[in-house]
Design a protein around this motif. Structure first.
Motif, mmCIF file in Angstrom:
data_model
loop_
_atom_site.group_PDB
_atom_site.id
_atom_site.type_symbol
_atom_site.label_atom_id
_atom_site.label_comp_id
_atom_site.label_asym_id
_atom_site.label_seq_id
_atom_site.Cartn_x
_atom_site.Cartn_y
_atom_site.Cartn_z
ATOM 1 N N UNK A 1 38.829 -32.859 10.081
ATOM 2 C CA UNK A 1 38.314 -33.111 8.933
ATOM 3 C C UNK A 1 36.747 -33.169 9.172
ATOM 4 N N UNK A 2 36.132 -33.883 10.228
ATOM 5 C CA UNK A 2 34.850 -33.750 10.579
ATOM 6 C C UNK A 2 34.462 -32.516 11.025
ATOM 7 N N UNK A 3 35.084 -31.707 11.854
ATOM 8 C CA UNK A 3 34.893 -30.445 12.365
ATOM 9 C C UNK A 3 34.802 -29.364 11.080
ATOM 10 N N UNK A 4 35.512 -29.459 10.198
ATOM 11 C CA UNK A 4 35.538 -28.660 9.011
ATOM 12 C C UNK A 4 34.351 -28.959 8.213
ATOM 13 N N UNK A 5 34.101 -30.084 8.098
ATOM 14 C CA UNK A 5 32.981 -30.603 7.220
ATOM 15 C C UNK A 5 31.560 -29.782 8.067
ATOM 16 N N UNK A 6 31.462 -29.862 9.065
ATOM 17 C CA UNK A 6 30.410 -29.286 10.003
ATOM 18 C C UNK A 6 30.592 -27.642 9.776
ATOM 19 N N UNK A 7 31.568 -27.207 9.798
ATOM 20 C CA UNK A 7 31.625 -25.707 9.651
ATOM 21 C C UNK A 7 31.119 -25.275 8.160
ATOM 22 N N UNK A 8 31.533 -26.113 7.202
ATOM 23 C CA UNK A 8 31.007 -25.901 5.864
ATOM 24 C C UNK A 8 29.581 -25.912 5.722
ATOM 25 N N UNK A 9 28.940 -27.135 6.404
ATOM 26 C CA UNK A 9 27.437 -27.285 6.282
ATOM 27 C C UNK A 9 26.900 -25.894 6.936
ATOM 28 N N UNK A 10 27.251 -25.733 7.956
ATOM 29 C CA UNK A 10 26.636 -24.762 8.911
ATOM 30 C C UNK A 10 26.784 -23.285 8.149
ATOM 31 N N UNK A 11 27.960 -23.059 7.443
ATOM 32 C CA UNK A 11 28.225 -21.601 7.375
ATOM 33 C C UNK A 11 28.217 -21.559 5.809
ATOM 34 N N UNK A 12 28.366 -22.349 4.849
ATOM 35 C CA UNK A 12 28.416 -21.867 3.549
ATOM 36 C C UNK A 12 27.255 -21.094 2.747
ATOM 37 N N UNK A 13 26.065 -21.080 3.542
ATOM 38 C CA UNK A 13 24.895 -20.102 3.051
ATOM 39 C C UNK A 13 24.983 -18.879 3.694
ATOM 40 N N UNK A 14 26.017 -18.626 4.589
ATOM 41 C CA UNK A 14 25.905 -17.492 5.458
ATOM 42 C C UNK A 14 26.028 -16.072 4.797
ATOM 43 N N UNK A 15 26.598 -16.258 3.769
ATOM 44 C CA UNK A 15 26.719 -14.997 3.012
ATOM 45 C C UNK A 15 26.461 -15.199 1.359
ATOM 46 N N UNK A 16 25.989 -14.179 0.712
ATOM 47 C CA UNK A 16 25.839 -14.136 -0.681
ATOM 48 C C UNK A 16 27.091 -14.096 -1.363
ATOM 49 N N UNK A 17 27.525 -14.812 -2.220
ATOM 50 C CA UNK A 17 28.797 -14.845 -2.931
ATOM 51 C C UNK A 17 29.260 -13.616 -3.450
ATOM 52 N N UNK B 1 29.372 -22.897 -11.303
ATOM 53 C CA UNK B 1 27.814 -22.130 -11.110
ATOM 54 C C UNK B 1 28.228 -20.603 -10.688
ATOM 55 N N UNK B 2 29.351 -20.174 -10.633
ATOM 56 C CA UNK B 2 29.740 -18.714 -10.325
ATOM 57 C C UNK B 2 29.245 -17.871 -11.453
ATOM 58 N N UNK B 3 29.668 -18.443 -12.667
ATOM 59 C CA UNK B 3 29.280 -17.691 -14.043
ATOM 60 C C UNK B 3 29.321 -16.291 -13.931
ATOM 61 N N UNK B 4 30.152 -15.584 -13.473
ATOM 62 C CA UNK B 4 30.575 -14.202 -13.709
ATOM 63 C C UNK B 4 29.812 -13.670 -12.675
ATOM 64 N N UNK B 5 29.205 -14.183 -11.618
ATOM 65 C CA UNK B 5 28.358 -13.742 -10.677
ATOM 66 C C UNK B 5 26.815 -13.698 -10.917
ATOM 67 N N UNK B 6 26.539 -14.356 -12.365
ATOM 68 C CA UNK B 6 25.234 -14.334 -12.628
ATOM 69 C C UNK B 6 24.639 -15.557 -12.627
ATOM 70 N N UNK B 7 24.438 -15.943 -11.273
ATOM 71 C CA UNK B 7 23.648 -17.189 -10.826
ATOM 72 C C UNK B 7 22.562 -16.965 -10.464
ATOM 73 N N UNK B 8 21.540 -17.746 -10.486
ATOM 74 C CA UNK B 8 20.044 -17.488 -9.725
ATOM 75 C C UNK B 8 20.277 -17.687 -8.445
ATOM 76 N N UNK B 9 19.568 -17.225 -7.430
ATOM 77 C CA UNK B 9 19.824 -17.164 -5.911
ATOM 78 C C UNK B 9 19.303 -18.510 -5.578
ATOM 79 N N UNK B 10 18.384 -19.356 -6.365
ATOM 80 C CA UNK B 10 18.153 -20.427 -6.229
ATOM 81 C C UNK B 10 19.390 -21.644 -6.476
#
Lengths: 243, 243
Positions: free
Chosen positions: A119-135, A74-83
């Motif tokens: 492992x469960x801790x990391x998955x929680x960090x990922x669920x909570x944090x992956x939207x924190x920044x635009x790529x 989905x990265x597509x050279x940075x040209x992904x729709x914000x959705x």
């Protein structure tokens, strides 16, 4: 790294002098850059878990984080729709950055005596944090992070130590013991060359690494608050100089 | 972790006693497991950059490496043809594992004073290393790595320290200073409970981390060779006991 900020403060807001410039992590790097680029504009700086220049380790970590994002179809050279952001890449980014690299082995063990709980801790960090920044935003910031070097400030011809020696502001460095993003030895090295400096290692008893600068536990918050309060009392002559 | 090896050695090869069991990294973890599981089968063990049990940090690192592989569309639940391995995932794996985590910040800086050179270096590591392992094979090995704990050996009811105390073999532990895969404090902790042990930190001057156990530089090779030679001289009574 800070010239647009300085123009905002000086030209738009009309502020010609500040008591202090404070920031953590990339903010701490910027605080040092302010002190070198605009030495007459502040009385003091408080760089927290900073770098004066970015070492190979940090660039390597950032490069692997970038690669994880860019490997997402989905990265597509940075040209992904914000959705449709590169979720999988940003989950890798969040897990590695917030879940692993900003911490230390000993700190993780103190939190998770049973190693499988990581492992469960990391998955929680990922669920909570992956939207924190635009790529795309983060990747551009990471390239600036990579290239940070006070010696590259105009007027210093690449001389890192001369740039540090030019700092006029009273300086309080708070560094993260065991920091695996911004290695503490870089902060120590910077402190050796800044003329008026106090260097404090956060959490010498349980090195928490980079997160020690992020207010993650009460004791390290208290340590930072006490150190900064004492420092600002001295800088401002107990508040008299800013009245 | 080592019972199939022991059956090969004892039942197929007919060897009932060995002078020493030596191994590095996961091999060092296995050397300790041999000493706990088959205490009468060897005179000595030399665990190099080992773990007696795997801490949360290591499990977290391995989990992120697994996720990087599994995020590759070619992973396909492990059902990829051998001609189409998950190259992108294994490139992330190789870069993070061989290029970052088995090293230390200071060691990277000593190799690359110009931090941007870390990027070309990482790409070289990835080109050279991503085919080094089959992805499914590595992932299964990583799950065994995660779950390693000497206390889980049958007969010890989860008592890690009792398992260590049961070791009869003379033991030489060589640990990696600053090791970010197998933290050195775990090797130190193991050494505190093994009855007849010598503990040596590799590269105290320039902590190289996990790679310090991998023969990466002449000085640390010489240190290891000298330590192991001296140790085996004592174990074998200058060779007389194995004649």
């Amino acid at each position: 790294m800070v010239s647009s900020q300085q123009r905002l403060v000086a030209e738009k807001l009309g502020i010609r002098k500040v008591v202090t410039v404070v920031g953590a992590s990339m903010g701490g790097m910027q605080a040092l850059q302010w002190a070198v680029s605009y030495p007459d504009m502040m009385d003091s700086v408080v760089p927290i878990i900073p770098l004066g220049r970015t070492p190979a380790w940090t660039t390597g970590v950032l490069e692997m984080l970038r690669q994880g994002i860019m490997a997402d179809p989905r990265w597509n050279g940075g040209n992904y729709p914000s959705s449709q952001p590169p979720e999988q890449g940003m989950r890798l980014w969040s897990g590695w950055l917030s879940g692993v690299i900003v911490r230390t082995p000993g700190y993780q063990e103190s939190l998770f005596p049973n190693s499988q709980d990581a492992i469960g801790y990391l998955k929680g960090v990922q669920d909570a944090g992956w939207r924190r920044m635009d790529a795309v935003d983060w990747i551009y910031q990471s390239w600036a992070y990579d290239r940070h070097n006070l010696g590259a400030t105009p007027g210093f011809d690449g001389d890192y130590h001369r740039a540090l020696k030019s700092i006029k502001a009273k300086t309080l460095i708070l560094a993260g013991t065991g920091d695996l993003l911004n290695p503490e030895y870089e902060a120590m090295e910077a402190a050796r060359f800044i003329p008026d400096v106090r260097y404090v290692a956060i959490n010498e008893k349980l090195p928490m690494g980079h997160v020690s600068g992020a207010g993650i536990s009460a004791p390290e918050n208290e340590l930072q608050n006490a150190e900064i309060a004492r420092f600002l009392e001295a800088v401002t002559d107990r508040g008299r100089k800013i009245q």
